[in-house]
Scaffold this active site. Structure first.
Site, mmCIF file in Angstrom:
data_model
loop_
_atom_site.group_PDB
_atom_site.id
_atom_site.type_symbol
_atom_site.label_atom_id
_atom_site.label_comp_id
_atom_site.label_asym_id
_atom_site.label_seq_id
_atom_site.Cartn_x
_atom_site.Cartn_y
_atom_site.Cartn_z
ATOM 1 N N LYS A 166 0.813 -1.216 0.000
ATOM 2 C CA LYS A 166 0.000 0.000 0.000
ATOM 3 C C LYS A 166 0.851 1.272 0.000
ATOM 4 O O LYS A 166 0.613 2.194 -0.785
ATOM 5 C CB LYS A 166 -0.914 -0.012 1.224
ATOM 6 C CG LYS A 166 -1.739 1.237 1.393
ATOM 7 C CD LYS A 166 -2.297 1.360 2.790
ATOM 8 C CE LYS A 166 -1.191 1.701 3.772
ATOM 9 N NZ LYS A 166 -1.687 2.060 5.099
ATOM 10 N N THR A 167 1.870 1.322 0.862
ATOM 11 C CA THR A 167 2.674 2.547 0.986
ATOM 12 C C THR A 167 3.400 2.855 -0.322
ATOM 13 O O THR A 167 3.515 4.018 -0.728
ATOM 14 C CB THR A 167 3.686 2.407 2.141
ATOM 15 O OG1 THR A 167 2.993 2.029 3.325
ATOM 16 C CG2 THR A 167 4.409 3.718 2.381
ATOM 17 N N ASP A 192 -5.126 8.170 3.462
ATOM 18 C CA ASP A 192 -4.643 6.828 3.787
ATOM 19 C C ASP A 192 -5.455 6.271 4.959
ATOM 20 O O ASP A 192 -5.993 7.029 5.773
ATOM 21 C CB ASP A 192 -3.159 6.907 4.151
ATOM 22 C CG ASP A 192 -2.487 5.544 4.175
ATOM 23 O OD1 ASP A 192 -3.092 4.570 3.680
ATOM 24 O OD2 ASP A 192 -1.362 5.449 4.696
ATOM 25 N N GLU A 193 -5.528 4.949 5.056
ATOM 26 C CA GLU A 193 -6.262 4.272 6.140
ATOM 27 C C GLU A 193 -7.692 4.801 6.246
ATOM 28 O O GLU A 193 -8.197 5.106 7.333
ATOM 29 C CB GLU A 193 -5.527 4.445 7.482
ATOM 30 C CG GLU A 193 -4.082 3.968 7.487
ATOM 31 C CD GLU A 193 -3.943 2.445 7.493
ATOM 32 O OE1 GLU A 193 -4.969 1.751 7.357
ATOM 33 O OE2 GLU A 193 -2.821 1.949 7.613
ATOM 34 N N GLN A 210 -9.519 -4.581 7.730
ATOM 35 C CA GLN A 210 -8.648 -4.187 8.832
ATOM 36 C C GLN A 210 -9.217 -2.994 9.607
ATOM 37 O O GLN A 210 -8.484 -2.264 10.257
ATOM 38 C CB GLN A 210 -7.244 -3.856 8.315
ATOM 39 C CG GLN A 210 -6.535 -5.043 7.688
ATOM 40 C CD GLN A 210 -5.105 -4.718 7.303
ATOM 41 O OE1 GLN A 210 -4.205 -4.629 8.147
ATOM 42 N NE2 GLN A 210 -4.873 -4.530 6.014
ATOM 43 N N ARG A 235 -0.097 -10.482 10.589
ATOM 44 C CA ARG A 235 1.182 -9.908 11.045
ATOM 45 C C ARG A 235 2.311 -10.917 10.848
ATOM 46 O O ARG A 235 3.489 -10.541 10.870
ATOM 47 C CB ARG A 235 1.135 -9.558 12.540
ATOM 48 C CG ARG A 235 0.116 -8.529 12.997
ATOM 49 C CD ARG A 235 0.103 -7.284 12.167
ATOM 50 N NE ARG A 235 -0.897 -7.378 11.120
ATOM 51 C CZ ARG A 235 -0.938 -6.601 10.041
ATOM 52 N NH1 ARG A 235 -0.008 -5.695 9.854
ATOM 53 N NH2 ARG A 235 -1.888 -6.745 9.123
#
Length: 677
Positions: A30-31, A216-217, A247, A611
């Site tokens: 994503k980043t 973002d998010e 998420q 994770r």
């Protein structure tokens, strides 16, 4: 255009006009997509300063800025504005505060300041801690503010006695904040929303500063943030939001997953891009993550695809008690750390509730394994740090009553509780700020000579440094040097020696004071036009940015102990997801509520699973202590969903062969085409 983008990433990077929803699954790069897309906008002619990229933490904003800089090199004189929601709202309100009746130099309260005000409010309306705790009042006020509800709205909608008390407290709390010229974190959003609603011309002026808005998010936005985004993007419609509904785990602090689920309803012409290729976890881990999250009915349909085939199948370990659970996990970590290929930092123990880590800490100490418990006391919560920030606030703006009360007799200057109470009564009766009473009226009051001397010295020092800091902002002096001189003049080092006997404690406390000055020096070096006000605003916003402390702690070569909430955004080779029991994960409160509450707990479990990079272990205890007695537990419904029907679950032995009472029907439901496109 970089060659290392997959087709979906490339689609997101090259879609540069109109509304765009990027559904970025866990570990899908994503980043990289966000930063490449901003760089592509600039390459294709958008001036950098016309791009606004908003996220939720200072760390994420700084990382975004750094990556964009690497993409574009040093040739740019202007940069995109990358910031948090709150810091952008601070800039907006600094420009237009007077329209809302706020002072231009309003103070931003941190949590400790809010608790102090809330405690005073409850005392004024004669509400005891047993009826309503200060932190509970603040939580309720925060929920109201996130939904844009004023004190009048809260009073009109209150149904139960506790809500009526909280609504009365909310009204007094807001009045106390106004009197102090202060705002809290939720106010930054609520006042910005009010500004845009009441003043259309101002909204248009702020929106016209940018041609592109990237969020973002997006799944973490609350009601205020959602409405601010729409207000800023309404005219140019160049809105790109990035996130993952799977998420969305912050409903308890106001986040509404519906914002990302309904994006195409708000923006019917939106392009939707799904990032599904996961570069973090093995296929064996992702298989279970996909199987679990498919049980959520309301979601965007997507399936993580592994870039790393194979991998070790995740295990389920059962233990007799929570003590044996901790012993078993720590013994295994100790054995693996003994091998040359693994370090302590490669292991994470993820838990749902704050009570769980106690047993693990005990065993880690016994095994002499280094560990960090993330989420411990923040740097900004230390007394000496709060004292220093209050002192700097007053040197910047002496009328800041909240911080003046904190520092008025710190270090001691002869102003005992009775003297301070007399000064506050004088301020209230004369309807003057406390600073005016100290600077103009104190000499005429019948106060002890020591108190009169202390007041004169405090006023002199603050006036002196206010003038010097103002000059330094104009390029005539160093902010950090002035801060050091101010600390020397008030004698704070002697105060630390007075309060703490141990030389080690004194050194630690003084190092924290020094770190505040270091932070000011670092800010001064990097800012184009350094001002004390701007530094203090940045620092106030950082007090809620727990990612900074988390990042510092994770640099240690130590086993990580952290909640699943705190683990979002992180990754570890080995993950232990512990306490996989009904009432823990899913949490007891969610079990009672069912429905959407269980869906959020399932998303939380999904975050925990994703994770893990190499190896994932679920653990549970057959019994857990409740009020000193062992009580039987039931395996989490999520384990049954992950591994299949109960009769396919030989790993769940003994009384856990079947689902907990009342869960059989839920477990018969199979994940299928439940996602929504």
């Amino acid at each position: 255009m970089p060659a290392d983008l997959n087709p979906a990433q490339r689609h997101a990077v090259t879609t540069l006009r109109g509304p765009l929803l990027v559904l970025a699954g866990a570990g899908t790069g994503k980043t990289r997509v966000v930063t490449y897309r901003v760089a592509e906008l600039i390459r294709t002619g958008t001036p950098p300063e016309r791009i606004l990229a908003v996220t939720f933490t200072n760390k994420a904003a700084a990382e975004m800025q750094q990556r964009i800089g690497k993409q574009l090199g040093k040739r740019l004189t202007q940069r995109p504005r990358t910031c948090t929601f709150h810091s952008h709202c601070v800039q907006v309100l600094r420009r237009h505060a007077e329209k809302l009746g706020l002072p231009a130099r309003f103070t931003i309260c941190d949590w400790s300041d809010q608790i102090t005000i809330a405690r005073g409010v409850l005392r004024d309306i004669r509400v005891s801690d047993t009826a309503l705790k200060p932190q509970d009042l603040l939580s309720q006020i925060s929920r109201w503010k996130c939904h844009g509800r004023t004190p009048a709205d809260a009073a009109a909608q209150a149904a139960q006695d506790k809500e009526h008390l909280a609504a009365a407290g909310y009204r007094r709390y807001q009045q106390a904040m106004r009197n102090a010229g202060a705002v809290d974190f939720d106010d930054l959003l609520m006042y910005t929303e009010e500004l845009f609603s009441r003043f259309p011309v101002t909204r248009r002026e702020e929106a016209e500063l940018f041609d592109h808005l990237l969020v973002d998010e997006y799944q973490d936005t609350n009601g205020s943030q959602y409405r601010i985004v729409k207000a800023l993007a309404r005219d140019h419609r160049n809105l790109c939001v990035v996130g993952d509904d799977d998420q969305s785990i912050y409903g308890w602090r106001g986040a509404e997953v519906e914002h990302i689920l309904h994006f195409t309803r708000d923006w019917p012409d939106a392009v939707v891009v799904r990032l599904e290729e996961n570069y973090r976890s093995t296929a064996a881990i992702l298989e279970q993550a996909n199987r679990l999250i498919a049980f959520n009915k309301t979601r965007h349909a997507k399936t993580l695809q592994p870039a790393r085939p194979g991998g070790e199948k995740p295990r389920i370990l059962q233990f007799k008690s929570e003590t044996e659970e901790a012993q078993g996990v720590v013994e295994e970590i100790a054995r693996l750390v003994g091998k040359p290929e693994w370090d302590p930092r490669d292991f994470a123990i993820l838990f749902r509730t704050n009570e769980q880590p106690r047993a693990f800490e005990t065993e880690l100490r016994r095994a002499k394994l280094p560990y960090v418990l993330l989420g411990s006391t923040s740097f900004f919560d230390r007394k000496e740090v709060r004292d220093m920030l209050a002192l700097l606030r007053l040197a910047d703006h002496p009328r800041d009553e909240l911080h003046l009360r904190r520092i008025i007799n710190t270090p001691p200057r002869g102003l005992g509780p009775k003297t301070v109470e007399r000064l506050l009564e004088t301020a209230a009766s004369s309807r003057q700020p406390l600073w005016n009473v100290l600077a103009e009226q104190a000499a005429g009051l019948d106060l002890p000579s020591a108190a009169q001397h202390g007041i004169r010295e405090l006023v002199r020092v603050l006036r002196q440094f206010q003038a010097q800091f103002h000059q330094a902002a104009g390029g005539r002096g160093s902010l950090a040097t002035l801060a050091r001189q101010l600390i020397e003049q008030i004698g704070y080092e002697a105060e630390i020696r007075r309060l703490y006997d141990s030389p080690e404690e004194q050194a630690t406390r003084w190092a924290s004071v020094e770190e505040v000055v270091n932070a000011l020096a670092a800010y001064e070096q990097n800012a184009e036009s350094p001002r004390l006000t701007a530094f203090l605003d940045d620092l106030a916003l950082s007090t809620r940015d727990f990612d900074n402390d988390k990042e510092n702690q994770l640099r240690r070569n130590a086993v990580a102990l952290l909640t699943v909430h705190s683990a979002k955004g992180l990754e570890f080779p080995h993950v232990y997801l512990v306490g996989m029991e009904e009432g823990i994960l899913p949490h007891r409160r969610s079990v009672e509520l069912e429905g959407a509450a269980i869906d959020e707990e399932r998303r939380l479990c999904y975050v925990g699973i994703t994770r893990a990079q190499e190896r994932l272990t679920y653990t549970l205890a057959r019994t857990r202590m409740k009020w000193g007695k062992p009580r039987e537990t039931y395996a989490s419904r999520f384990l049954y969903e992950i591994i299949g029907r109960p009769d396919d679950a030989p790993a769940l032995a003994g009384h856990m062969d079947g689902p907990p009472p009342g869960r059989a029907a839920a477990l018969k439901r199979r994940p299928g085409s439940q996602g929504r496109r």
